[in-house]
Enzyme design. Structure first.
Site, PDB file in Angstrom:
ATOM      1  N   THR A  16       0.829  -1.209   0.000  1.00  0.00           N
ATOM      2  CA  THR A  16       0.000   0.000   0.000  1.00  0.00           C
ATOM      3  C   THR A  16       0.863   1.258   0.000  1.00  0.00           C
ATOM      4  O   THR A  16       0.582   2.213  -0.734  1.00  0.00           O
ATOM      5  CB  THR A  16      -0.949   0.012   1.213  1.00  0.00           C
ATOM      6  OG1 THR A  16      -1.796  -1.133   1.139  1.00  0.00           O
ATOM      7  CG2 THR A  16      -1.808   1.269   1.218  1.00  0.00           C
ATOM      8  N   LYS A  44      -8.247  -2.250  -5.548  1.00  0.00           N
ATOM      9  CA  LYS A  44      -7.764  -3.275  -4.609  1.00  0.00           C
ATOM     10  C   LYS A  44      -8.904  -4.286  -4.500  1.00  0.00           C
ATOM     11  O   LYS A  44      -9.822  -4.119  -3.687  1.00  0.00           O
ATOM     12  CB  LYS A  44      -7.443  -2.667  -3.244  1.00  0.00           C
ATOM     13  CG  LYS A  44      -6.839  -3.680  -2.262  1.00  0.00           C
ATOM     14  CD  LYS A  44      -6.448  -3.010  -0.959  1.00  0.00           C
ATOM     15  CE  LYS A  44      -5.901  -4.037   0.039  1.00  0.00           C
ATOM     16  NZ  LYS A  44      -4.644  -4.654  -0.422  1.00  0.00           N
TER      17      LYS A  44
END
Length: 260
Positions: A16, A44
């Site tokens: 991330t 995602k």
């Protein structure tokens, strides 16, 4: 529109953080044709470990991605499949009598892609979960002994023919993990366009520079960045925010293999 898939040698490898830095760096580029700032969408597909907020499951990683993507996406658009339990997604799905399939993920991705085209997005960056072979479970009701119906998140990247960026979690064992992951991506028929040496741990691995040098020799792709540990407070005692960290590392990314 370029489509990128961010994977890593293992879980907790900093996907991330690196994804946010890549999104920020790409969004600061100017589109050579339109002469405008580049637009970057995020995706995602699967997350586990969420907080229930106003009857919606919010994943912290997806929330961060939404703060850097500049196409006005909702968190649900970025992260359509979310589970509250911080465990392997396919195990969390089983607890809720659900299945995660490539068909479902691709359907959500096509929605992201359609919206992206409507606003002239330059890049779609998909952040994976875990490592390259994250299990999603069987796509059928067949016996567990039948592995032919088993699906992995990598099957989605293969189906969409994404270009891949590999994050190497710089710790003991990373040489083996990096080489095996790269070789598998290549065997799956995809192009891995670059790798990131993520040295995010406060305690650096022994012989860090030697290990990075070794990977630069062994991996036949460019190292596009090296992210070192950044404390939350600088030497003067000033707090360093997440966005400040992102801006700091984004300026050091070699974007040439991505934008070319």
């Amino acid at each position: 529109m370029k489509e990128l898939f961010i994977t890593a040698t293992d879980t907790d490898a900093g996907k991330t953080f690196v994804s946010c830095a890549l999104i920020y760096a790409l969004s600061q580029q100017v589109n050579s044709l339109t002469k405008r700032q580049c637009k970057v969408a995020a995706f995602k597909p699967v997350s586990a470990g969420c907080e229930l907020v106003k009857e919606q499951l919010i994943n912290e990683d997806a929330k961060l991605l939404s703060e850097f993507a500049n196409c006005g996406q909702s968190i649900q658009n970025i992260n359509p499949i979310a589970f509250e339990e911080a465990i392997a997604p396919h195990i969390a799905a089983k607890k809720h009598n659900k299945k995660i399939t490539i068909t479902e993920i691709s359907k959500y991705y096509q929605s992201v892609k359609a919206a992206a085209k409507s606003v002239d997005v330059d890049y779609i960056l998909t952040e994976g979960a875990g490592g390259w072979r994250l299990p999603l479970g069987s796509s059928s009701q067949e016996s567990k002994s039948d592995s032919s119906n088993y699906q992995f998140l990598s099957d989605f990247a293969i189906a969409e023919q994404h270009q891949v960026i590999l994050i190497v979690n710089m710790k003991l064992g990373c040489l083996n993990h990096a080489l095996l992951t790269f070789e598998t991506i290549k065997a799956d028929g995809l192009t891995c366009i670059g790798w990131v040496a993520n040295c995010a741990s406060e305690i650096s691995m022994s012989n860090l520079n030697e290990n990075i040098d070794e990977l630069e020799q062994l991996l036949p792709i460019p190292k596009i960045a090296q992210f070192n540990f950044i404390a939350d407070v600088d030497e003067q005692g000033n707090k360093i925010s997440f966005i400040d960290k992102i801006k700091q590392v984004a300026s050091k990314i070699n974007l040439a293999p991505i934008v070319s």
